[in-house]
Design a protein around this motif. Structure first.
Motif, PDB file in Angstrom:
ATOM      1  N   ASN A   1       0.951  -1.273  -0.023  1.00  0.00           N
ATOM      2  CA  ASN A   1      -0.156   0.013  -0.063  1.00  0.00           C
ATOM      3  C   ASN A   1       0.803   1.356  -0.027  1.00  0.00           C
ATOM      4  OD1 ASN A   1       0.736   0.320   2.478  1.00  0.00           O
ATOM      5  ND2 ASN A   1      -1.086  -0.379   3.480  1.00  0.00           N
ATOM      6  N   ALA A   2       2.277   1.032  -0.035  1.00  0.00           N
ATOM      7  CA  ALA A   2       3.049   2.384  -0.354  1.00  0.00           C
ATOM      8  C   ALA A   2       3.271   2.706  -1.596  1.00  0.00           C
ATOM      9  CB  ALA A   2       4.366   2.131   0.611  1.00  0.00           C
ATOM     10  N   ASN A   3       2.829   1.734  -2.642  1.00  0.00           N
ATOM     11  CA  ASN A   3       3.046   1.915  -3.947  1.00  0.00           C
ATOM     12  C   ASN A   3       2.054   3.016  -4.746  1.00  0.00           C
ATOM     13  OD1 ASN A   3       4.156   1.600  -6.503  1.00  0.00           O
ATOM     14  ND2 ASN A   3       3.018  -0.343  -6.766  1.00  0.00           N
ATOM     15  N   HIS A   4       2.425   4.335  -4.240  1.00  0.00           N
ATOM     16  CA  HIS A   4       1.507   5.493  -4.768  1.00  0.00           C
ATOM     17  C   HIS A   4       2.785   6.469  -4.981  1.00  0.00           C
ATOM     18  CE1 HIS A   4      -0.987   8.665  -5.060  1.00  0.00           C
ATOM     19  NE2 HIS A   4      -2.094   7.808  -5.168  1.00  0.00           N
ATOM     20  N   ARG A   5       2.539   7.301  -5.877  1.00  0.00           N
ATOM     21  CA  ARG A   5       3.187   8.318  -6.404  1.00  0.00           C
ATOM     22  C   ARG A   5       3.670   9.205  -5.315  1.00  0.00           C
ATOM     23  NH1 ARG A   5       1.597  12.948 -10.015  1.00  0.00           N
ATOM     24  NH2 ARG A   5      -0.372  11.640 -10.051  1.00  0.00           N
ATOM     25  N   GLY A   6       2.670   9.508  -4.708  1.00  0.00           N
ATOM     26  CA  GLY A   6       2.808  10.424  -3.572  1.00  0.00           C
ATOM     27  C   GLY A   6       3.237  10.184  -2.132  1.00  0.00           C
ATOM     28  N   VAL A   7       3.593   8.825  -2.159  1.00  0.00           N
ATOM     29  CA  VAL A   7       4.246   8.328  -0.827  1.00  0.00           C
ATOM     30  C   VAL A   7       5.621   8.239  -1.041  1.00  0.00           C
ATOM     31  CG1 VAL A   7       4.323   5.964   0.739  1.00  0.00           C
ATOM     32  CG2 VAL A   7       2.103   6.737  -0.417  1.00  0.00           C
ATOM     33  N   ILE A   8       6.298   8.992   0.179  1.00  0.00           N
ATOM     34  CA  ILE A   8       7.813   9.012   0.369  1.00  0.00           C
ATOM     35  C   ILE A   8       8.348   7.576   0.370  1.00  0.00           C
ATOM     36  CG2 ILE A   8       9.723   9.943   1.344  1.00  0.00           C
ATOM     37  CD1 ILE A   8       7.838  12.338   2.155  1.00  0.00           C
ATOM     38  N   PRO A   9       9.540   7.140  -0.063  1.00  0.00           N
ATOM     39  CA  PRO A   9       9.929   5.806   0.126  1.00  0.00           C
ATOM     40  C   PRO A   9      10.384   5.677   1.485  1.00  0.00           C
ATOM     41  CG  PRO A   9      10.946   6.773  -1.939  1.00  0.00           C
ATOM     42  CD  PRO A   9      10.147   7.714  -1.308  1.00  0.00           C
ATOM     43  N   HIS A  10      10.027   4.488   2.086  1.00  0.00           N
ATOM     44  CA  HIS A  10      10.353   4.419   3.283  1.00  0.00           C
ATOM     45  C   HIS A  10      10.503   2.740   3.995  1.00  0.00           C
ATOM     46  CE1 HIS A  10       5.847   4.224   3.283  1.00  0.00           C
ATOM     47  NE2 HIS A  10       6.078   3.541   4.195  1.00  0.00           N
ATOM     48  N   LEU A  11      11.084   2.570   5.198  1.00  0.00           N
ATOM     49  CA  LEU A  11      10.963   1.438   5.506  1.00  0.00           C
ATOM     50  C   LEU A  11       9.906   1.124   6.785  1.00  0.00           C
ATOM     51  CD1 LEU A  11      11.950  -1.712   6.248  1.00  0.00           C
ATOM     52  CD2 LEU A  11      13.517  -0.491   7.856  1.00  0.00           C
ATOM     53  N   HIS A  12       8.734   0.427   6.676  1.00  0.00           N
ATOM     54  CA  HIS A  12       7.689   0.369   7.682  1.00  0.00           C
ATOM     55  C   HIS A  12       8.493  -0.693   8.561  1.00  0.00           C
ATOM     56  CE1 HIS A  12       4.259  -0.250   9.953  1.00  0.00           C
ATOM     57  NE2 HIS A  12       4.230  -1.492   9.941  1.00  0.00           N
ATOM     58  N   PHE A  13       8.750  -0.264   9.851  1.00  0.00           N
ATOM     59  CA  PHE A  13       9.440  -1.195  10.931  1.00  0.00           C
ATOM     60  C   PHE A  13       8.695  -1.529  12.073  1.00  0.00           C
ATOM     61  CE2 PHE A  13      12.720  -1.008  14.482  1.00  0.00           C
ATOM     62  CZ  PHE A  13      13.165  -2.364  14.406  1.00  0.00           C
ATOM     63  N   GLU A  14       8.404  -2.602  12.601  1.00  0.00           N
ATOM     64  CA  GLU A  14       7.559  -2.939  13.762  1.00  0.00           C
ATOM     65  C   GLU A  14       8.573  -3.717  14.704  1.00  0.00           C
ATOM     66  OE1 GLU A  14       3.947  -4.557  13.417  1.00  0.00           O
ATOM     67  OE2 GLU A  14       3.441  -3.666  11.416  1.00  0.00           O
ATOM     68  N   ILE A  15       8.414  -3.442  16.165  1.00  0.00           N
ATOM     69  CA  ILE A  15       8.898  -4.297  17.125  1.00  0.00           C
ATOM     70  C   ILE A  15       7.793  -4.861  17.666  1.00  0.00           C
ATOM     71  CG2 ILE A  15      10.452  -4.514  19.216  1.00  0.00           C
ATOM     72  CD1 ILE A  15      12.226  -2.481  17.981  1.00  0.00           C
ATOM     73  N   ARG A  16       7.688  -6.168  18.018  1.00  0.00           N
ATOM     74  CA  ARG A  16       6.645  -6.704  18.933  1.00  0.00           C
ATOM     75  C   ARG A  16       7.365  -7.658  19.983  1.00  0.00           C
ATOM     76  NH1 ARG A  16       1.224  -7.397  15.995  1.00  0.00           N
ATOM     77  NH2 ARG A  16       1.426  -6.149  14.209  1.00  0.00           N
ATOM     78  N   GLN A  17       6.736  -7.736  21.105  1.00  0.00           N
ATOM     79  CA  GLN A  17       7.057  -8.576  22.267  1.00  0.00           C
ATOM     80  C   GLN A  17       5.689  -9.444  22.517  1.00  0.00           C
ATOM     81  OE1 GLN A  17       8.387  -7.042  26.040  1.00  0.00           O
ATOM     82  NE2 GLN A  17       9.953  -8.806  26.328  1.00  0.00           N
ATOM     83  N   ASN A  18       5.721 -10.746  22.293  1.00  0.00           N
ATOM     84  CA  ASN A  18       4.674 -11.522  22.773  1.00  0.00           C
ATOM     85  C   ASN A  18       3.646 -11.005  21.854  1.00  0.00           C
ATOM     86  OD1 ASN A  18       6.327 -13.420  24.360  1.00  0.00           O
ATOM     87  ND2 ASN A  18       5.884 -11.534  26.045  1.00  0.00           N
ATOM     88  N   ASN A  19       3.676 -10.602  20.718  1.00  0.00           N
ATOM     89  CA  ASN A  19       2.623  -9.907  19.741  1.00  0.00           C
ATOM     90  C   ASN A  19       1.874  -8.858  19.904  1.00  0.00           C
ATOM     91  OD1 ASN A  19       1.653 -10.632  17.166  1.00  0.00           O
ATOM     92  ND2 ASN A  19      -0.292 -11.242  18.172  1.00  0.00           N
ATOM     93  N   VAL A  20       2.750  -8.145  21.095  1.00  0.00           N
ATOM     94  CA  VAL A  20       2.008  -6.671  21.480  1.00  0.00           C
ATOM     95  C   VAL A  20       3.146  -5.893  20.610  1.00  0.00           C
ATOM     96  CG1 VAL A  20       1.759  -5.042  23.272  1.00  0.00           C
ATOM     97  CG2 VAL A  20       1.299  -7.512  23.693  1.00  0.00           C
ATOM     98  N   PRO A  21       2.547  -4.780  19.904  1.00  0.00           N
ATOM     99  CA  PRO A  21       3.274  -3.857  19.354  1.00  0.00           C
ATOM    100  C   PRO A  21       3.922  -2.789  20.245  1.00  0.00           C
ATOM    101  CG  PRO A  21       1.096  -3.851  18.347  1.00  0.00           C
ATOM    102  CD  PRO A  21       1.154  -4.657  19.625  1.00  0.00           C
TER     103      PRO A  21
END
Length: 169
Positions: free
Chosen positions: A141-161
């Motif tokens: 869903n970041a594949n749009h002309r107006g979206v700036i290139p980026h890394l979506h990054f998450e950390i979860r512990q025991n499935n809690v963001p």
């Protein structure tokens, strides 16, 4: 008789111990959590554009919350593993695009790297801290002309963001 058995047994044990120790040191983390993209300055850059904020828990469509951060970076920039671990998933997802999920033990931590242009690892692979695992992109869903290139990054512990800004160095 006992000494004839003890000496070779001790030698085998020492050789195994040395190799096991070297293996463990190879995957030892040097810092708590490494930053997944390289910046020239000491601060990370969070994506903010006309399509939204890349901050942790920012609003998304409906009542959804953003479970990670969007680290702004150049298209094709290297993405690194923040800790040593085992690759659980490395595939395409409709929303996340090309993404990687890595399990880190002990502690029950999982890290997720999304919208990649390239994946350099495969499920089941062990990775070291700071090892290149992919490249920044605009997939899913970041594949749009107006979206700036980026890394979506998450950390979860025991499935809690968790807020990644409290972890990365």
């Amino acid at each position: 008789m006992f000494r004839k058995i003890l000496k070779p047994g001790l030698s085998v044990f020492l050789v195994i111990f040395v190799f096991y120790s070297a293996y463990e040191l190879y995957y030892l983390d040097k810092v708590y959590f490494f930053c997944p993209v390289e910046y020239k300055q000491d601060a990370v850059i969070i994506r903010h554009d006309s399509y939204g904020s890349g901050d942790f828990l920012s609003n998304r469509s409906g009542s959804r919350k953003h479970n990670g951060i969007d680290l702004q970076a150049k298209l094709g920039a290297a993405v690194y593993a923040v800790r040593a671990g085992k690759v659980i998933k490395a595939r395409f997802h409709r929303g996340m695009g090309n993404f990687i999920e890595i399990s880190h033990s002990p502690g029950g931590y999982v890290t997720i790297y999304g919208h990649l242009s390239k994946i350099d690892v495969h499920p089941g692979q062990l990775v070291r801290q700071a090892q290149k695992i992919g490249a920044v992109g605009k997939t899913g869903n970041a594949n749009h002309r107006g979206v700036i290139p980026h890394l979506h990054f998450e950390i979860r512990q025991n499935n809690v963001p968790l807020d990644p800004m409290k972890f990365i160095e």
